[in-house]
Design a protein around this motif. Sequence first.
Motif, PDB file in Angstrom:
ATOM      1  N   GLU A 364       6.136 -32.254  24.796  1.00 16.28           N
ATOM      2  CA  GLU A 364       6.100 -32.447  23.344  1.00 16.28           C
ATOM      3  C   GLU A 364       5.429 -33.784  23.000  1.00 16.28           C
ATOM      4  OE1 GLU A 364       9.046 -32.399  19.424  1.00 16.28           O
ATOM      5  OE2 GLU A 364       9.924 -32.489  21.435  1.00 16.28           O
ATOM      6  N   VAL A 365       5.779 -34.846  23.720  1.00 16.23           N
ATOM      7  CA  VAL A 365       5.157 -36.146  23.473  1.00 16.23           C
ATOM      8  C   VAL A 365       3.651 -36.057  23.708  1.00 16.23           C
ATOM      9  CG1 VAL A 365       4.983 -38.534  24.278  1.00 16.23           C
ATOM     10  CG2 VAL A 365       7.234 -37.484  23.979  1.00 16.23           C
ATOM     11  N   GLU A 366       3.255 -35.356  24.762  1.00 14.84           N
ATOM     12  CA  GLU A 366       1.828 -35.208  25.074  1.00 14.84           C
ATOM     13  C   GLU A 366       1.094 -34.506  23.927  1.00 14.84           C
ATOM     14  OE1 GLU A 366      -0.489 -32.157  27.850  1.00 14.84           O
ATOM     15  OE2 GLU A 366       0.679 -33.607  29.014  1.00 14.84           O
ATOM     16  N   VAL A 367       1.655 -33.407  23.439  1.00 14.76           N
ATOM     17  CA  VAL A 367       1.021 -32.669  22.338  1.00 14.76           C
ATOM     18  C   VAL A 367       0.970 -33.523  21.075  1.00 14.76           C
ATOM     19  CG1 VAL A 367       1.345 -30.728  20.741  1.00 14.76           C
ATOM     20  CG2 VAL A 367       1.518 -30.365  23.211  1.00 14.76           C
ATOM     21  N   GLN A 368       2.059 -34.226  20.782  1.00 10.45           N
ATOM     22  CA  GLN A 368       2.083 -35.084  19.593  1.00 10.45           C
ATOM     23  C   GLN A 368       1.019 -36.177  19.679  1.00 10.45           C
ATOM     24  OE1 GLN A 368       6.268 -36.153  19.912  1.00 10.45           O
ATOM     25  NE2 GLN A 368       6.761 -34.993  18.067  1.00 10.45           N
ATOM     26  N   ALA A 369       0.856 -36.763  20.856  1.00 12.81           N
ATOM     27  CA  ALA A 369      -0.127 -37.841  21.028  1.00 12.81           C
ATOM     28  C   ALA A 369      -1.551 -37.310  20.910  1.00 12.81           C
ATOM     29  CB  ALA A 369       0.086 -38.534  22.369  1.00 12.81           C
ATOM     30  N   LEU A 370      -1.837 -36.179  21.566  1.00 16.93           N
ATOM     31  CA  LEU A 370      -3.171 -35.585  21.473  1.00 16.93           C
ATOM     32  C   LEU A 370      -3.488 -35.182  20.039  1.00 16.93           C
ATOM     33  CD1 LEU A 370      -3.312 -33.347  24.686  1.00 16.93           C
ATOM     34  CD2 LEU A 370      -4.786 -35.298  24.172  1.00 16.93           C
ATOM     35  N   HIS A 371      -2.511 -34.576  19.387  1.00 19.74           N
ATOM     36  CA  HIS A 371      -2.731 -34.111  18.010  1.00 19.74           C
ATOM     37  C   HIS A 371      -2.958 -35.287  17.066  1.00 19.74           C
ATOM     38  CE1 HIS A 371      -2.569 -31.655  14.474  1.00 19.74           C
ATOM     39  NE2 HIS A 371      -1.554 -32.334  13.999  1.00 19.74           N
ATOM     40  N   ALA A 372      -2.182 -36.356  17.242  1.00 19.81           N
ATOM     41  CA  ALA A 372      -2.360 -37.532  16.385  1.00 19.81           C
ATOM     42  C   ALA A 372      -3.734 -38.153  16.597  1.00 19.81           C
ATOM     43  CB  ALA A 372      -1.258 -38.553  16.664  1.00 19.81           C
TER      44      ALA A 372
END
Length: 820
Positions: A364-372
């Motif tokens: 989830e952190v990975e997706v949030q960081a990539l998306h941001a």
Amino acid sequence: MQKMQFWALLLFLLIGQKGWAQDFDDYRCLSASGEVPKRFLLNSAQKYELGLAQLDPGLSNKDRKTQAKFQQQTIYTIDDLLRSGKVLFGTPINDYVNKVGNRLLEHTPELKGKVDFFVIRSSAVNAFATATGVVCVNMGLLAQLENEAQLAFVLSHELMHVQKQHSLSQYEKDLAILHESKQRSLLKKADFNSALLESNSYSRELEFEADKGGLDIFLKTQYNTAALKSAFSLLNYAYLLYDTTAFDLQYFNEGSCQLDPSIFLPEDSLNAISAWVDDSENTDTLKSTHPSTLRRWEVVEGTISGKTTGDQFFIEPKAEFERIRKIARFELASYYLHNFRFEDAIYVVQLLRKEEPNSRYLREVEVQALHASSRFSMYGASSFMNSDYRRQLKTYSKIEGGQQQLYFMSSNLRAVELASLALYKAWKLHKDYPEDKYFENYYRDAIYVLQQHIPSFDKLPEAMSAAEIKAYLAKAPAAQEYPIVKVTKDSLPKALQDVKLKTLFNSYRKSYGYSDLNKGYNIARYILSDLLIDETFKSDYEQVEDYHQQLMQKDSIDQAQAEARKANKKAKEPGLGIDSVLYVNPYLLVVNTHPHLWKETNSSLDFKRRDKVLAKFYKEVYRAAKKEGLHVQTLDNRNVEELDAERYAEVATIKDWLRFRVNLDSRHHPIFNQREVDRICKKYGSPYIVTGGYIQQGYDRKINRPIQIAVAAGAASIITGAILTKVGMSKEEGNDYFGSSSALLITGVVAIVAAGYVNADLKFGIFSEQLYFSSIFNTTNSTYETIGFSNKIGIPKLGSLPRRIKNQIRKDIKRIKKQD
């Protein structure tokens, strides 16, 4: 000793882990728990009074005033930190730090009962202490430790700062330097740099003293001094993340998501880790308050040479240390994300997934960081700089360590490529956890971001097979080229060239800003192949397109209505029709200004009056809410009577959410901790959060009395002179009156002007400055609106809540409840 370690380890495994069980697959970030420490249960005014009572009665008046001022500044700073939500207590990490710290206190009995250890949510690799006995260890330090002995030495160093009252010594030294500097300025010999050099030099002396005294404590324990060199090395490399291994260039690769090596830096272009040297001569002494870590180690090494020392790197079980360190590293992943350090967050996730490959939290952190990152690259494009602007910054060139590749990648990828990568990972996470609505939100918003580059499903490239992707990658250029068409003012229709750039971007980028993915080399050409053969992806893409068009239309209507209300100042603000709200931690400050006739005006924070204003503020909120029928609940960690660990953690979570929201360019951007905020709002039964603040600055009436008398006397003289002038004009013997009236008028003007000249910022010694503001946030759709604002000069007594502010609070409450 070995038997003791065996039984301690067995006890930890059988009992300790049961209470501290942490599921790393479904990790949840730490939050304060258990009993609230005593330091949180006294307000600032009470702490200040206790501090004054403990001052040495033999102090001179000058020294007493200095230490009282220091107490005030220290208490406010530490209380501000304690109330910030960044401080953890009652967690497994706290328990571990307390064990090590309390063992050291056995060798410093004079500090027992006077020191409390806390853990701070910060990536900084250090610790700090205050004269009041608060010792704080940053999460970043715990994540980098190699053994328990290193932690013990750092804590020993901080305990010596407390014992020697170094922060007070530094404060007194700085005051003396400042006073001397002012005297020199009178003689035209002022030199700010020399004053700063002197202050920093003294600070470095204190660091050496803390090392020496801390070492004395450390040598009384069973810890091995062989850990000390690595402890200083760790501090020297504090700017690095906890691991510097090379980033795995295959990390993102799965299915059709295959990143070509050409988007990364060649290995021989990566920055080497700087050597550990004594950089005293090259250090900017105007900025550095600490001596060279290598020099500090050399001094310590000379001190321990030939001495008999302990042989333990761990006294607590090593397994316990390793688990605590792992928790700290999991915490850092979230910390970097929440502080917009997206590349660092992804790098830490990559490291941790080597141990926990299936961790839902890490994914989830990975997706949030990539998306941001993808979102922010889109914002950059709205300034018509496209991806070129990010490349020109070359942030990656200053980075050391494995994360340099990620900094290069994020600046090297085109915005459409980054959007495609983020969408792939969000889609995969959503597929694996279809029941999680927050994962679905990221997936749908990732589609929206890609739609800013590829507006419709029909414009997406065709899916490629694995063999076709392999062949396409084989044709990759040695270095990326960027033939992306730029959107410029001149490229737009003439009628639109004077339109605001933001509006222009949102409306016309689709026509002018796209590159043809079928031409040239572009990883977006193939990366979405797995999605394109997914049965539901086409409908998802089209639904998101329709949904965001509706949102944009609604936003434009709301904006038009807001501008219409602004143009027509007489128009009433519409009621919001809300039945229940949560008031959260309004910012309150009372500043007492002490004017002097011949000296500079100085100011101080007034804790007592601030606490009075806070009580009156909430009293007025409840009174107005009761009258209007609005249900109000409050979350405020300054309310010590209601404070518990859960409420403390809730305030921290909501404050983070508010910070994210006001710093994001679009309300449609999913907020990182939305899951936790929704849980809190559900508990209190309302998605609406009200926050704001009230700042009051006024003047000390007693010290200011001479100015007030001068102004009052001047005003009386002017009024009397004016009356005499009028009387004189109506009488034949007016000349007799004119002489007296002129003298009175001149005297009055001179008195008022002189009073103002003595200290121009006194505002004639009778006024107080006030700033009030309040906003309401809807956590379900991230909208917010300012509902009250007042910036006035008035004449209230400090510590009171003026009628004007009370009226504004009532007006705000009425508008929240009113149904239009």
